[in-house]
Scaffold this motif. Structure first.
Motif, PDB file in Angstrom:
ATOM      1  N   LEU A 120     -10.577   8.986   3.935  1.00  0.00           N
ATOM      2  CA  LEU A 120     -11.191   8.181   4.979  1.00  0.00           C
ATOM      3  C   LEU A 120     -12.519   8.807   5.428  1.00  0.00           C
ATOM      4  CD1 LEU A 120      -7.936   7.745   7.130  1.00  0.00           C
ATOM      5  CD2 LEU A 120      -8.925   6.004   5.649  1.00  0.00           C
ATOM      6  N   MET A 138       0.843  -1.206   0.000  1.00  0.00           N
ATOM      7  CA  MET A 138       0.000   0.000   0.000  1.00  0.00           C
ATOM      8  C   MET A 138       0.879   1.257   0.000  1.00  0.00           C
ATOM      9  SD  MET A 138      -2.660   1.222   2.945  1.00  0.00           S
ATOM     10  CE  MET A 138      -1.260   1.511   4.019  1.00  0.00           C
ATOM     11  N   MET A 150      -2.620   8.870   4.492  1.00  0.00           N
ATOM     12  CA  MET A 150      -3.599   7.800   4.284  1.00  0.00           C
ATOM     13  C   MET A 150      -4.958   8.430   4.004  1.00  0.00           C
ATOM     14  SD  MET A 150      -2.850   4.887   7.119  1.00  0.00           S
ATOM     15  CE  MET A 150      -4.545   4.716   7.648  1.00  0.00           C
ATOM     16  N   LYS A 182       1.142  11.327   8.667  1.00  0.00           N
ATOM     17  CA  LYS A 182       2.213  10.961   9.589  1.00  0.00           C
ATOM     18  C   LYS A 182       3.124  12.171   9.766  1.00  0.00           C
ATOM     19  CE  LYS A 182       5.265   7.062  10.370  1.00  0.00           C
ATOM     20  NZ  LYS A 182       5.725   5.788   9.852  1.00  0.00           N
TER      21      LYS A 182
END
Lengths: 258, 305
Positions: free
Chosen positions: A94, A1, A91, A40
């Motif tokens: 979401l 990923m 990421m 992050k």
């Protein structure tokens, strides 16, 4: 990923808020207004959690998206040091975004402070004919993205707490005035909790559906750890629901804001 | 998986294909992380802490970031053991990995009852949580005295027809005494450490950051304490020890194996890196290949002192 993407642009919007333009075909294509990404911060300073940030706007043709971040603590301070050309670990998209129903012809997006960011892409994407935005800031120096919002909607109202720019007062005061003059059929809120609580009450008064975008301290960001919860109605009871997975956008008649 | 590398471990009758387990509380019931990686690669999944009845959990905020760690106070929010069996086991059973049901009770009778219910359900092992710091009753109260641990574990043992893990709290004077009590009462293995009780305060607002004031600390900040406790406990008992506390990568995991753990659990690190479990498994394989180690069991307790 793969979660590593290149930053194309990094610029300050005001003294403590900056905007990053990030190259990502995947996120820009998949993202819906109101969804979040988690970033992050890096390994320095013992900051281990990703920071959840709302997607501010996307350019689906160029395959880029913008996020705006206010420096609030250690993590966002680290993020503020990223420059154009750097790789960043993101990421997303979401969570659940805002509802874009064609049946809603007149919408108002109401935002306070850094809560304004997810409303920009909402206004850009929403199919309504009449789109208004009511944005509130502390003072004149905090007013950002004014031109972008003006272009994304039919009518823009700005208020500041101290009256140094636009109307003096809260967005909820402006909202009542606007609703009295020309009622909308859908309201969207994002901002401080007291503002959204009042907003949900006003929506009820005017018998108008609404959605709110909630903020909470997050852990995993994908719904597994049950850390970032808010209260929602469940039959005649209530339950704690994950903001990251089932939100951050909740229907006004589902959410319970204490 | 590489040839000639054997990652299999046996944890008190529980066979694992590799020693890397997703820690309870951080992995839900596996659904969310299954979108990010092939979760059948895990040695096992310790599911979210279950109680007999559904639990709403604690008021938010439930997390505070502290240097190299996090405090959480979820308070065992879960749908209850019956809903778990009905709704979650069918999903989990499609995945070829070991399922460990983590249970907490307010009374010994509740622990007994859940052990019986789960012994008749399709799970591979039961992990007794005697150490949740975030609930008002039960749990930590049971886990903090050797005598109480002995009595809970021995009574649960009558009902548990599957390997029984006992999860230990670090919030005690001497964890080896507790571990020995669990062993004597019939535990098949012990897992440690649960989180360390802690607190975070916002000086500006003069308020606690967590909704329930105190919470449990996890993450790299607790790793040295966890390693020390795993080292001490593994020398004090004969049953296998599952080590956890701040593991973020294969090197951390190998340190726990060397200290005496037969397997490891990883939780918090997954928040920043959802690939941490897979990367840890692969990293252990690499380490074994580089050091010409055939079986991961050769690493267990291999600390040179």
């Amino acid at each position: 990923m793969n979660t590593r993407y290149r930053i194309l642009k990094a610029e300050y919007l005001n003294v403590d808020t900056f905007l990053l333009t990030v190259q990502s075909e995947l996120i820009s294509k998949k993202a819906r207004p109101g969804q979040i990404v988690t970033i992050k911060c890096g390994d320095e300073g013992g900051v281990i959690l990703r920071r959840p940030i709302s997607i501010c706007s996307v350019d689906r043709e160029k395959g880029t998206f913008d996020i705006a971040i206010q420096i609030r603590g250690k993590g966002t301070k680290i993020l503020s040091k990223f420059k154009a050309g750097d790789m960043i670990d993101i990421m997303g998209p979401l969570g659940q975004g805002f509802s874009l129903y064609p049946k809603h012809k007149k919408i108002i997006a109401i935002g306070g402070g850094i809560g304004i960011f997810p409303l920009l892409q909402l206004l850009k994407d929403h199919p309504a004919e009449n789109k208004k935005a009511i944005l509130g800031f502390r003072n004149k120096s905090c007013v950002i993205l004014e031109e972008e919002f003006r272009q994304a909607c039919n009518e823009l109202f700005i208020s500041t707490d101290d009256g140094s720019y636009g109307d003096k007062g809260f967005v909820t005061d402006t909202l009542k005035k606007v609703m009295d003059k020309e009622p909308a059929d859908m309201l969207f809120f994002c901002g401080p909790l007291p503002m959204m609580k009042l907003g949900v009450e006003i929506a009820k008064e005017y018998n108008t559906p609404c959605e709110v975008s909630m903020e909470q301290r997050m852990g995993c960001g994908i719904g597994a750890c049950l850390v970032c919860v808010c209260k929602t109605k469940k039959e005649d009871d209530w339950e704690y629901t994950q903001v990251c997975k089932m939100g951050p956008v909740f229907s006004g008649d589902k959410i319970i804001i204490d | 998986m590489r040839e000639n590398i054997n990652l299999k471990v046996n944890i008190g009758g529980l066979e694992l294909k590799n020693p890397v387990i997703a820690a309870s509380g951080c992995f839900g019931f596996g659904r969310e992380y299954s979108r990010f990686f092939d979760i059948k690669r895990l040695g096992g999944i310790a599911v979210r802490g279950l109680t007999l009845q559904p639990q709403k959990g604690n008021p938010p905020p439930r997390i505070a970031e502290t240097p190299s760690g996090i405090l959480n106070s979820v308070g065992l929010q879960n749908p209850g053991v019956h809903t778990f069996i009905e709704k979650e086991i069918p999903f989990l059973r499609k995945i070829d990995t070991t399922i460990i049901a983590n249970v907490s009770g307010n009374t010994i009778e509740e622990y007994e009852s859940m052990a019986e219910i789960l012994s008749n359900a399709d799970v591979d092992a039961i992990e007794l949580n005697l150490s949740c710091p975030n609930v008002q009753e039960g749990c930590l109260r049971f886990g903090s005295s050797a005598q109480k641990v002995e009595s809970v574990v021995s009574r649960v043992k009558n009902y548990a027809k599957k390997p029984l893990l006992v999860k230990l709290t670090p919030n005690v004077t001497d964890i080896t005494e507790i571990a020995k009590a669990a062993e004597e009462a019939g535990a098949d293995s012990v897992s440690l450490i649960n989180t360390i009780l802690g607190m975070a305060i916002n000086a500006k607002t003069r308020r606690p950051i967590l909704g329930s004031i105190t919470g449990g600390l996890s993450g790299p900040a607790v790793k040295p304490i966890a390693l020390r406790m795993v080292y001490e406990v593994s020398r004090a008992v004969k049953i296998p020890v599952i080590g956890m506390g701040g593991i973020c990568n294969a090197t951390d995991a190998i340190e726990f194996l060397l200290a005496g753990a037969s397997a490891v659990m990883i939780g918090t690190a997954g928040f920043a890196n959802p690939m941490v479990w897979v990367e840890t498994i692969e990293g252990i394989e690499d380490y074994m290949a580089e050091n010409s180690i055939n079986s991961v069991t050769e690493l267990i307790g291999g600390l040179i002192v």
